[in-house]
Design an enzyme around this catalytic site. Structure first.
Site, PDB file in Angstrom:
ATOM      1  N   CYS A  74      43.954  55.106  40.142  1.00 53.63           N
ATOM      2  CA  CYS A  74      43.940  56.384  40.849  1.00 53.63           C
ATOM      3  C   CYS A  74      45.369  56.932  41.003  1.00 53.63           C
ATOM      4  O   CYS A  74      45.973  57.291  40.001  1.00 53.63           O
ATOM      5  CB  CYS A  74      43.179  56.242  42.160  1.00 53.63           C
ATOM      6  SG  CYS A  74      42.536  57.818  42.738  1.00 53.63           S
ATOM      7  N   ARG A 103      45.861  65.931  38.935  1.00 53.57           N
ATOM      8  CA  ARG A 103      45.568  65.400  40.279  1.00 53.57           C
ATOM      9  C   ARG A 103      44.343  66.100  40.869  1.00 53.57           C
ATOM     10  O   ARG A 103      44.127  67.278  40.628  1.00 53.57           O
ATOM     11  CB  ARG A 103      46.746  65.631  41.222  1.00 53.57           C
ATOM     12  CG  ARG A 103      47.912  64.716  40.984  1.00 53.57           C
ATOM     13  CD  ARG A 103      49.001  64.997  41.998  1.00 53.57           C
ATOM     14  NE  ARG A 103      48.597  64.662  43.348  1.00 53.57           N
ATOM     15  CZ  ARG A 103      48.934  65.366  44.423  1.00 53.57           C
ATOM     16  NH1 ARG A 103      49.659  66.445  44.331  1.00 53.57           N
ATOM     17  NH2 ARG A 103      48.541  64.972  45.623  1.00 53.57           N
ATOM     18  N   HIS A 178      38.627  53.319  41.463  1.00 55.07           N
ATOM     19  CA  HIS A 178      39.125  52.190  42.264  1.00 55.07           C
ATOM     20  C   HIS A 178      38.377  50.891  41.945  1.00 55.07           C
ATOM     21  O   HIS A 178      37.447  50.526  42.680  1.00 55.07           O
ATOM     22  CB  HIS A 178      38.947  52.504  43.756  1.00 55.07           C
ATOM     23  CG  HIS A 178      39.911  53.512  44.274  1.00 55.07           C
ATOM     24  ND1 HIS A 178      41.106  53.172  44.873  1.00 55.07           N
ATOM     25  CD2 HIS A 178      39.861  54.855  44.275  1.00 55.07           C
ATOM     26  CE1 HIS A 178      41.740  54.264  45.223  1.00 55.07           C
ATOM     27  NE2 HIS A 178      41.018  55.306  44.878  1.00 55.07           N
ATOM     28  N   GLU A 180      39.192  48.008  42.534  1.00 56.56           N
ATOM     29  CA  GLU A 180      39.412  46.995  43.586  1.00 56.56           C
ATOM     30  C   GLU A 180      38.442  47.161  44.759  1.00 56.56           C
ATOM     31  O   GLU A 180      38.391  46.312  45.635  1.00 56.56           O
ATOM     32  CB  GLU A 180      40.873  47.051  44.072  1.00 56.56           C
ATOM     33  CG  GLU A 180      41.238  48.190  45.023  1.00 56.56           C
ATOM     34  CD  GLU A 180      41.330  49.565  44.368  1.00 56.56           C
ATOM     35  OE1 GLU A 180      41.003  49.699  43.172  1.00 56.56           O
ATOM     36  OE2 GLU A 180      41.723  50.521  45.066  1.00 56.56           O
TER      37      GLU A 180
HETATM   38  N1  GLN Z   1      44.604  62.391  45.114  1.00 56.56           N
HETATM   39  C1  GLN Z   1      45.514  61.288  45.174  1.00 56.56           C
HETATM   40  C2  GLN Z   1      46.856  61.627  44.543  1.00 56.56           C
HETATM   41  O1  GLN Z   1      47.016  62.666  44.004  1.00 56.56           O
HETATM   42  C3  GLN Z   1      44.948  60.055  44.506  1.00 56.56           C
HETATM   43  C4  GLN Z   1      43.766  59.571  45.272  1.00 56.56           C
HETATM   44  C5  GLN Z   1      43.567  58.095  45.236  1.00 56.56           C
HETATM   45  O2  GLN Z   1      44.446  57.321  44.831  1.00 56.56           O
HETATM   46  N2  GLN Z   1      42.432  57.678  45.716  1.00 56.56           N
HETATM   47  O3  GLN Z   1      47.728  60.834  44.608  1.00 56.56           O
END
Ligand code: GLN
Length: 199
Positions: A74, A103, A178, A180
C-alpha cells in the site's frame, strides 16, 4: 521492516511465523545486517517525511542501490515506485520499481474493500492455487509499468479499467493491498523466498 508508521506489527508477526528474524527499523543503525526491507502501509506522505527526519531515506536508498530486496504494501508500494500521481509535491519515493502509481486511486465510493485475487505466481512458486483475499484501504493502483516489471494481479478500478495491484521486479514485491491483515502468509513466503537475491 520499516517501523516509522503504519501496519508494521502485523508484518513482523508474519515474518516471524515464517521463521525469519524481523527488525524494527526506526533509525539508520537498525539497518545493519538486514537482508530485505518491508515498507508497510500507512500514509505515504507521513512515511516520506519521517524517512527524512529520521535520517533513514538516504541509507535505505543506498541499500536498495546495492540490491537489497524490498516488499512494499500500500503506502509502501507508493514509496518503492518511480513516480507518484496525485501525491503531495514534497513527498519522495525510492524509485526502485519502475511503476507510476496513483494514490487513493479507488476513490471515495470504495475507499476500503476486499476482493479474492487469483495469483498464478503463487501456484508457480508451489504455494497453491487458492485465491488470495486482498484487503484494500484507501489504496493506490498502478497506472503504468516499466519493461522489467511483472504484473501478478489486476483489479478493476472505478472507471472500469483493470489496473495492476501486485507487481514483482526481481527480488522486489509490491502490493496495493494489505497482505499482512489476513492470515494468508503466501505473499510473505513468496517474497522471503526471493529476498537476498539481486533484483
Ligand atoms: N492512501 C495512503 C497513501 O497515500 C495509503 C493507504 C494505505 O497504506 N493503506 O499513502
Amino acid at each position: 521492516m520499516l517501523g516509522l508508521q503504519g501496519a508494521a506489527v502485523e508484518h513482523r508477526a508474519a515474518v516471524e511465523k515464517l521463521g525469519h528474524v524481523a527488525v524494527d527499523v526506526r533509525r539508520p543503525a537498525h539497518l545493519a545486517g538486514i537482508d530485505g526491507l518491508i515498507i508497510p502501509g500507512g500514509e505515504s506522505t507521513t512515511i516520506s517525511m519521517l524517512l527524512e527526519s529520521s535520517g533513514l531515506f538516504d541509507p535505505v536508498a543506498g541499500l536498495f542501490a546495492e540490491g537489497m530486496a524490498g516488499f512494499g504494501t500500500c503506502a509502501g508500494m507508493i514509496l518503492m515506485s518511480r513516480e507518484i500521481l496525485d501525491g503531495r509535491p514534497d513527498q519522495r519515493c525510492f524509485g526502485v520499481v519502475d511503476l507510476a502509481v496513483r494514490r487513493n486511486a479507488f476513490g471515495r465510493q470504495s475507499e476500503s474493500f476486499e476482493v479474492d485475487l487469483s495469483i498464478d505466481a503463487l501456484a508457480e512458486a508451489g504455494l497453491g492455487s487458492e485465491p488470495f483475499r486482498a484487503v484494500f484501504i484507501r489504496a493506490p493502483y498502478v497506472e503504468s509499468v516499466g519493461e522489467r516489471v511483472e504484473v501478478l494481479a489486476r483489479v478493476e478500478g472505478p472507471q472500469g479499467a483493470f489496473h495492476p495491484v501486485l507487481c514483482r521486479a526481481g527480488a522486489h514485491l509490491v502490493a496495493a493491498f494489505h497482505p499482512e491483515l489476513t492470515p494468508d502468509l503466501r505473499l510473505h513466503r513468496l517474497w522471503l523466498g526471493g529476498a537476498g537475491t539481486q533484483p
